[in-house]
Design a protein around this motif. Structure first.
Motif, mmCIF file in Angstrom:
data_model
loop_
_atom_site.group_PDB
_atom_site.id
_atom_site.type_symbol
_atom_site.label_atom_id
_atom_site.label_comp_id
_atom_site.label_asym_id
_atom_site.label_seq_id
_atom_site.Cartn_x
_atom_site.Cartn_y
_atom_site.Cartn_z
ATOM 1 N N ALA A 67 0.919 -1.143 -0.205
ATOM 2 C CA ALA A 67 0.035 0.152 -0.055
ATOM 3 C C ALA A 67 0.883 1.306 0.161
ATOM 4 N N VAL A 68 1.926 1.302 0.788
ATOM 5 C CA VAL A 68 2.934 2.514 0.902
ATOM 6 C C VAL A 68 3.489 2.522 -0.305
ATOM 7 N N ARG A 69 3.607 1.498 -1.184
ATOM 8 C CA ARG A 69 4.471 1.715 -2.463
ATOM 9 C C ARG A 69 3.925 2.584 -3.375
ATOM 10 N N GLU A 70 2.602 2.610 -3.356
ATOM 11 C CA GLU A 70 1.876 3.801 -4.127
ATOM 12 C C GLU A 70 2.391 5.058 -3.843
ATOM 13 N N ARG A 71 2.874 5.501 -2.806
ATOM 14 C CA ARG A 71 3.551 6.783 -2.714
ATOM 15 C C ARG A 71 5.000 6.704 -2.747
ATOM 16 N N PHE A 72 5.795 5.729 -2.247
ATOM 17 C CA PHE A 72 7.002 5.512 -2.510
ATOM 18 C C PHE A 72 7.380 4.191 -3.065
ATOM 19 N N PRO A 73 7.820 4.318 -4.303
ATOM 20 C CA PRO A 73 7.771 3.018 -5.316
ATOM 21 C C PRO A 73 8.698 2.008 -4.708
ATOM 22 N N SER A 74 9.586 2.440 -3.953
ATOM 23 C CA SER A 74 10.818 1.352 -3.628
ATOM 24 C C SER A 74 10.506 0.585 -2.240
ATOM 25 N N PHE A 75 9.452 1.185 -1.804
ATOM 26 C CA PHE A 75 9.018 0.905 0.077
ATOM 27 C C PHE A 75 9.218 -0.783 -0.048
ATOM 28 N N ALA A 76 8.497 -1.355 -1.071
ATOM 29 C CA ALA A 76 8.022 -2.732 -0.892
ATOM 30 C C ALA A 76 9.097 -3.836 -1.433
ATOM 31 N N ASP A 77 10.155 -3.102 -1.912
ATOM 32 C CA ASP A 77 11.366 -3.970 -2.504
ATOM 33 C C ASP A 77 12.256 -4.707 -1.567
ATOM 34 N N VAL A 78 11.803 -4.437 -0.060
ATOM 35 C CA VAL A 78 12.449 -5.297 1.170
ATOM 36 C C VAL A 78 11.416 -5.860 2.025
ATOM 37 N N GLU A 79 11.909 -6.763 2.889
ATOM 38 C CA GLU A 79 10.936 -7.226 3.799
ATOM 39 C C GLU A 79 11.149 -6.601 5.020
ATOM 40 N N TYR A 80 10.332 -6.340 5.884
ATOM 41 C CA TYR A 80 10.494 -5.531 7.212
ATOM 42 C C TYR A 80 10.392 -6.966 8.317
ATOM 43 N N PRO A 81 11.493 -7.021 9.051
ATOM 44 C CA PRO A 81 11.295 -7.926 10.183
ATOM 45 C C PRO A 81 10.441 -7.480 11.225
ATOM 46 N N ASP A 82 10.001 -6.120 11.643
ATOM 47 C CA ASP A 82 9.454 -6.019 12.319
ATOM 48 C C ASP A 82 8.505 -4.570 12.317
#
Length: 463
Positions: A67-82
């Motif tokens: 969902a955040v990728r819609e504004r920040f295109p690279s946001f979903a390129d990584v996995e977030y551990p927490d």
């Protein structure tokens, strides 16, 4: 269906953004329109909307990152551990882009269930002196929202600049959803659907054919609202299906605490918690007679608060087996047995709701207001009164009777109710007699001075 009203709520959400990093919280039962409100508000405020899912925390972070990728295109390129890493990255991206939000998380309770630590993460995020986007969260599980945000000692307690419950739409807006319906028909619509926008949206295509709408949406076992109350209780976190029995008894016409306890074979003292929970969820309303102390429990009555739920527990719940095998014509005949009584109850409720704003309408009664909120009055064998309200200046007492006749009511038959002097405060007040009827042939009976208020005026006052 068009987006209706909600101007006060939109203004309150705007207030939360008047300073950088603002925080707002909204809650309310399912179908009341929280998601629609947030989406409509976000569109014109440069917002970023994300909705939580019922899944494991790593999966939820993946969905939120998309969902955040819609504004920040690279946001979903990584996995977030927490969640801490997720929100730190979001704050950094927002600072780099000079984006101040709002970031909207719909259905926050789903995230809390999967990972309770998110409330502490959000607490630290909100308390951080570094620049971050403003945040808005919402939730349908009212118990979870209170426990995480609104109760003293909760991790996010006291941090919201705006926090409010989203209530059903005001009944006067039914005219916008059901264009072409008469004021009397709008009362019938309210008796079926109450003020819940989702129900209006489902019923809108049926127009004034309320019988067909009731059958297709509610009576038919395959209808989308046939199991609605059970879904509402199961959607709470944790599920509250154990309260269903209390709703069944109240919906079946038992309203006094002692009688409810007797039907359930439980001590009355054991019901204080369940009833308080149902009242907080807007599923049950506690009524006290006019003039009694609000906290007095001796003469309190408990009623189903929502018109849709009232008709469900009256028509559907006791007759599930019959409806499961009945053809359409039998279902409609069964509905017809209860329809008039449900509409009369809804009309009486609308009359009381309209009293505080009746002074805005163009009728002789308007000059005597404004009025405080209206209540019913009952006491022993004394006469009962449908609508009683004190004027704001304390000089007058409105005493009203709500009638739901099939035909226009002759003004010449309107007459003052007897027994009014037994009402609290009546001896020192000017009595204003009012007849509420959906249609009448005159606005006032000049011989008796009884004011007459019809459905058109009631609905106008409720916008």
């Amino acid at each position: 269906m068009d987006f209706l009203d909600r101007q006060d709520e939109l203004r309150r959400l705007d207030n939360a953004l008047r300073r950088p990093g603002g925080f707002a919280v909204i809650w309310g039962r399912r179908r009341v329109g929280k998601s629609r409100l947030l989406l409509e508000w976000s569109k014109d405020r440069d917002g970023l909307y994300a909705v939580a899912d019922q899944s494991a925390a790593p999966v939820q972070r993946r969905y939120m990152a998309e969902a955040v990728r819609e504004r920040f295109p690279s946001f979903a390129d990584v996995e977030y551990p927490d969640w801490r890493t997720f929100f730190e990255r979001l704050a950094n991206e927002a600072r780099s882009a000079n984006w101040q939000g709002p970031f909207i998380i719909d259905e926050l309770p789903y995230l809390i269930v999967a990972d309770p630590s998110i409330t502490a993460v959000l607490q630290n995020w909100l308390d951080s002196p570094q620049q971050r986007p403003s945040l808005v969260v919402s939730g349908s599980s009212q118990r979870m929202m209170h426990g995480a945000i609104l109760e003293a000692g909760a991790p996010l307690y006291g941090r919201a600049s705006e926090a409010f419950a989203l209530r059903p739409l005001r009944p006067g807006y039914l005219a916008d959803a059901f264009g072409g319906c008469s004021p009397r028909q709008l009362v019938s619509a309210y008796a079926l659907w109450g003020g819940m926008p989702r129900y209006w949206e489902l019923a809108e295509t049926f127009g004034a054919d309320f019988d067909e709408a009731a059958d297709a949406l509610v009576l038919d076992p395959n209808g989308p609202l046939h199991e609605e109350p059970n879904r509402l209780l199961l959607a709470e976190t944790p599920p509250m299906s154990g309260l269903r029995a209390v709703l069944d008894v109240i919906g079946g016409g038992v309203h006094r605490l002692s009688e409810i306890a007797s039907r359930l074979n439980r001590p009355a003292s054991s019901l204080s918690g369940p009833l308080a929970t149902l009242v907080a969820m807007d599923l049950v309303r506690r009524e006290t007679p006019f003039g009694s102390h609000p906290r007095s429990g001796k003469r309190s009555l408990y009623r189903i608060a929502d018109p849709f739920m009232r008709q469900w527990f009256r028509v559907i719940a006791p007759h599930r087996a019959l409806l499961a095998v009945a053809p359409r014509e039998t279902r409609l005949a069964h509905w017809a047995r209860h329809r008039t009584a449900l509409e009369a109850s809804a009309w009486e409720e609308l009359c009381r709701l309209s009293v505080p704003t009746l002074h805005r309408c163009d009728l002789p009664l308007a000059q005597l207001g404004p009025w405080e909120g209206a209540q019913r009055h009952w006491r022993g064998n004394n006469p009962e009164f449908d609508v009683v309200a004190r004027s704001v200046d304390g000089q007058r007492l409105l005493v009203g009777e709500a009638k739901w006749p099939a035909n226009p009511y002759p003004a010449s038959r309107a007459a003052p109710r007897p027994g009014v002097q037994a009402l609290p405060g009546a001896a020192k007040a000017e009595i204003v007699h009012v007849l509420f009827t959906p249609q009448a042939d005159a606005p006032i009976d000049k011989t008796t001075g009884v004011h007459i208020v019809d459905a058109k005026q009631v609905m106008a006052a409720l916008r």
